[in-house]
Design an enzyme around this catalytic site. Sequence first.
Site, PDB file in Angstrom:
ATOM      1  CG  MET A   1      -1.851  -1.212   1.208  1.00 29.78           C
ATOM      2  SD  MET A   1      -2.811  -1.336   2.709  1.00 29.78           S
ATOM      3  CE  MET A   1      -1.616  -2.064   3.795  1.00 29.78           C
ATOM      4  CB  VAL A 185       2.458   1.189   5.167  1.00 25.45           C
ATOM      5  CG1 VAL A 185       3.926   1.266   5.537  1.00 25.45           C
ATOM      6  CG2 VAL A 185       1.605   0.890   6.381  1.00 25.45           C
ATOM      7  CE  LYS A 186      -3.571   1.207   6.369  1.00 23.77           C
ATOM      8  NZ  LYS A 186      -2.443   0.952   7.270  1.00 23.77           N
ATOM      9  CB  THR A 187      -3.710   3.318  -1.301  1.00 29.07           C
ATOM     10  OG1 THR A 187      -3.936   1.948  -0.990  1.00 29.07           O
ATOM     11  CG2 THR A 187      -3.697   3.498  -2.807  1.00 29.07           C
TER      12      THR A 187
END
Length: 405
Positions: A1, A185-187
């Site tokens: 992500m 760590v996300k999109t």
Amino acid sequence: MPGYEFFGEEERKHVNDVLETGILMRYGFDGPRKGIWKAKELEEAICTTFGSKHAQLVSSGTAALTTAMSALGIGYCDEVIVPSFTFVASFEAILSVGAIPVMVDVDDTLTLNPEAVRNAITPKTKCVMPVHMCGSMADMGALQDICKEHKLILLEDACQSIGGSYKGKMLGTIGDAGTFSFDFVKTITCAEGGVVMTNRDDVFTASDGYTDHGHDHKGADRGADLHPFIGYNFRISELQAAVGLAQIKKLDNFLAIQKKNHTALKNMLAAIPEISFRRIPDPAGDSCTFLSWTLPTEEITRAVVAEMKARGVIAGNFYWFDNNWHYIRKWDHLKNAITLNALSPEIKAAVMHHANKDFSASDAIMSRCVSTAISLLWTDEQIREKGEMMVSIIKQVLAAQKAEA
Ligand SMILES: Cc1ncc(COP(=O)(O)O)c(C=O)c1O
């Protein structure tokens, strides 16, 4: 992500806009901020991009879940049904509003099994919280039917599925409310941040106040705001929102790259008949942040994971069954109800009940599942190399297993 993989000029520009005014707070200081309102602008962009009537930015995805539950009136001893495969934030947020997490089995979608949800409903059930894990969706049609039938709140945790959709509606905008995380760590990332999305005016007004000490935000003078209810501080800062504003403009590009890389890797693994892929209720809506696949037995899967580790291709391949963050098997702190402050006896007993609950249906799936994180930075050559290495390892393990049998 991996929003952080495409971090650059655009993020720096938006952050510099804020640094030039020196106004790092999202509320007030109308004059000195010289028209720079990054949090407001990002909320508008979220509404437009995802088709939500309202968006309330907050300091994290965990804060978004807590806020959404409070705004939906979920509280003391209400039961919230959640999947056994999720992130620890799900039960943390539920406990933080005084409610009870009721973990139930996942199925081959890696999300809530609708039958398990039905079986878990009691007179105390108030909410069903599907968690759209690893980029893809829960069986929303079935869950919507259950919630309608039993008059339950549907709260979507879409923290890991930004840009995914179900039957044309973006994940996070289908239920009474939905949440995203914008952690690192996300999109798309803000460093730390999150959002509550809702089409309900009452839930939005409550979220808006709750995340800022209960302020009603009605006047121009912050000091004169009324406090219709008690809130907390879950505010996002202008610096974080500035990063998110740059990132949301890149989302279509992120998703297109993810889909391309996901398809290329999937085509390579699909050549092995013993591999099955996660069932996706609406394949067109997969955000493709992960490729999740299963092997025939736990023994084979463990051997493949060990060999991937030995040959250096484990990075980005997650065996959730042994993971401390994501699967109930390893949540001893939950099963033993270890908290820093006292829990009420009812809540403590309900939480500890998970220690003896049967999760064999979830184990049967999770013990055979590996999720491969899809990077935006892979070249075609790197995907080919990675795929070939994975295929070779899996074939080798399968052949050894056949020889032994
Ligand atoms: C499914 C899920 N829900 C909630 C969260 C919490 O988000 P945050 O890290 O922004 O608090 C995460 C973060 O990894 C997540 O994966």
